[in-house]
Structure formats: C-alpha cells, structure tokens
Design an enzyme around this catalytic site. Sequence first.
Site, PDB file in Angstrom:
ATOM      1  N   HIS A  78      59.225  22.005  39.778  1.00  0.00           N
ATOM      2  CA  HIS A  78      58.142  21.932  40.385  1.00  0.00           C
ATOM      3  C   HIS A  78      57.106  22.997  39.635  1.00  0.00           C
ATOM      4  CE1 HIS A  78      58.379  19.274  43.642  1.00  0.00           C
ATOM      5  NE2 HIS A  78      59.591  19.781  44.106  1.00  0.00           N
ATOM      6  N   ASP A 125      58.103  15.429  44.708  1.00  0.00           N
ATOM      7  CA  ASP A 125      58.687  14.986  46.180  1.00  0.00           C
ATOM      8  C   ASP A 125      57.890  13.985  46.614  1.00  0.00           C
ATOM      9  OD1 ASP A 125      60.369  17.487  45.875  1.00  0.00           O
ATOM     10  OD2 ASP A 125      58.788  18.662  46.936  1.00  0.00           O
ATOM     11  N   GLU A 146      68.642  16.200  47.698  1.00  0.00           N
ATOM     12  CA  GLU A 146      67.315  15.796  48.365  1.00  0.00           C
ATOM     13  C   GLU A 146      66.965  14.436  47.895  1.00  0.00           C
ATOM     14  OE1 GLU A 146      64.664  18.911  47.234  1.00  0.00           O
ATOM     15  OE2 GLU A 146      65.404  20.206  48.641  1.00  0.00           O
ATOM     16  N   HIS A 179      63.340  14.185  45.982  1.00  0.00           N
ATOM     17  CA  HIS A 179      63.094  15.132  45.062  1.00  0.00           C
ATOM     18  C   HIS A 179      63.433  14.601  43.732  1.00  0.00           C
ATOM     19  CE1 HIS A 179      62.511  19.156  42.590  1.00  0.00           C
ATOM     20  NE2 HIS A 179      63.212  18.474  41.817  1.00  0.00           N
TER      21      HIS A 179
HETATM   22 ZN   LIG Z   1      61.236  19.186  45.109  1.00  0.00          ZN
END
Ligand SMILES: [Zn+2]
Length: 244
Positions: A141, A148, A206, A209
């Site tokens: 990021h 996300d 995740e 992500h």
């Molecule tokens: Zn993320």
Amino acid sequence: MFLRFYLFVALLVLTCQAVDAQRANPYGLSIINDVPAFLRTVELDSNKAFVEITDYAPTIALDIKYATTQNVFYTQLYKQPRAYVRLPVAKALAAVQTDLASKGVGLKVYDAYRPYSVTCQMFEMLPDTVYMGLPRQGSRHNRGVALDLTLIDLKTGNELRMPTPFDALVYASHPNFDRLPADVIRNRDLLKATMQAHGFTVDPVEWWHYNYKTNTTFELLDLSFDEIAKTLHRPATKQRSRRR
Ligand SMILES: [Zn+2]
C-alpha cells in the site's frame, strides 16, 4: 517469554516514533518523503505517477474505511477519503470494472495508497505480525500498488456477500477458506478470478487485499494525501475539460 515479547513490541513502537522524529528510517528502508524527490522518479518513469482511481474508472465506488472511525482501529487515520494508485494499477482496475459490469457488479475500494507513517501508526495500535503491514518491510500500500476492495451490485450499490467484513482478523478471511455458503464463495471467487485476469494477486490471508504484479520497483512513500494531490496525473480527457 511474555516479557521478552512486550519488550520487542515496545522497541518497535519506539522505533516507529523515531521515523517521524528523524525523518530517517531505522530499518534501513529507502522511503521517499518529499514531493520533489518523488517527482524525479516520475520524470524517469511516467508509470510511477499517482492517479485518482475514479479519474480512470468513475463507476468504481469508494468507502475509504481509514478516513472514518468505522475500522478495526476505531480511529480516523486519513483526513480525506482518497483512493490513489500508480498509473498502471488504475488502468488495470478500469479493465476489471469493465469486465465485472457485464455481470451487473462493480468494485468498491476500502483502501489504496497508504503513507508509510500510517502503516507504522497501525502497527503501534495492533502489533500483529500475520495480518498487519510491518514497519520493517513497509507495505505494498505504501508503494501505491495494493488495494483493499470488494464487489457491489451496480444497480443498488449494495455490497455482495463476502466471507467476512473488511479487516476481520480471522481464519475465514483466508482466500481459500471453504466452509462458507455457495453464494459467498461464488462472489469471492468472481472477485479473485477477475482481478487475477488483469494482473493482480490476492493476499494469502485477506480475501479483500490485492497486489498489482509488476517488474518495476515502485518506491515506498511517506507522502500525505495533500502532497500526492499536488502531483496527480490526470487522463487526457479530464485535462481538456478542466482547461475549458
Ligand atoms: Zn491491504
């Protein structure tokens, strides 16, 4: 053992604070933290320019969780709800959005570029080494190449059912977790397949992500949203309409 763990965490917290105090990185990471230095990298490679996602794909919805207190930290970490990424990432997202539109669904972004100091701040609040971006590595990021996101119904704007809420630090967040209703798996896998078709890979823990695959080294950055805004590259059509 526990004492050693807490001493370790305390040390990390202290070194994160040192990042702000000295503007130098205690882990030896090279981090760009001023606009002229960033612009020099863009002069050498125009793909390093930052863009606003909605300039390239206006129908992508934003719900920037860290610009609110509705997040896992119960803390507002961004002053404004902005979604910035590097130029090739925005182009790939626009292609994802076009593919999804034929099925009546679209993307909703929870987070995009995140300044390095915010990654440090997050780790101070939640020093989890499985789910959190680590200050000693930096997050993708921070490089402007991670997102996300989730899926919405384009007609209603409602989110499609997914395995967990955003930022749920649980096993069901793993993208291969399969003890879920069939429609949830279908939604998660539609997101995964479409993102992968346009050059993204999903994070191993995740489902929300995604990293953009690239051979270019996109530097870690610690520029605020205000600083990024001063450098924005806009699509040609927007530039024309602004001049009018
Ligand atoms: Zn993320």
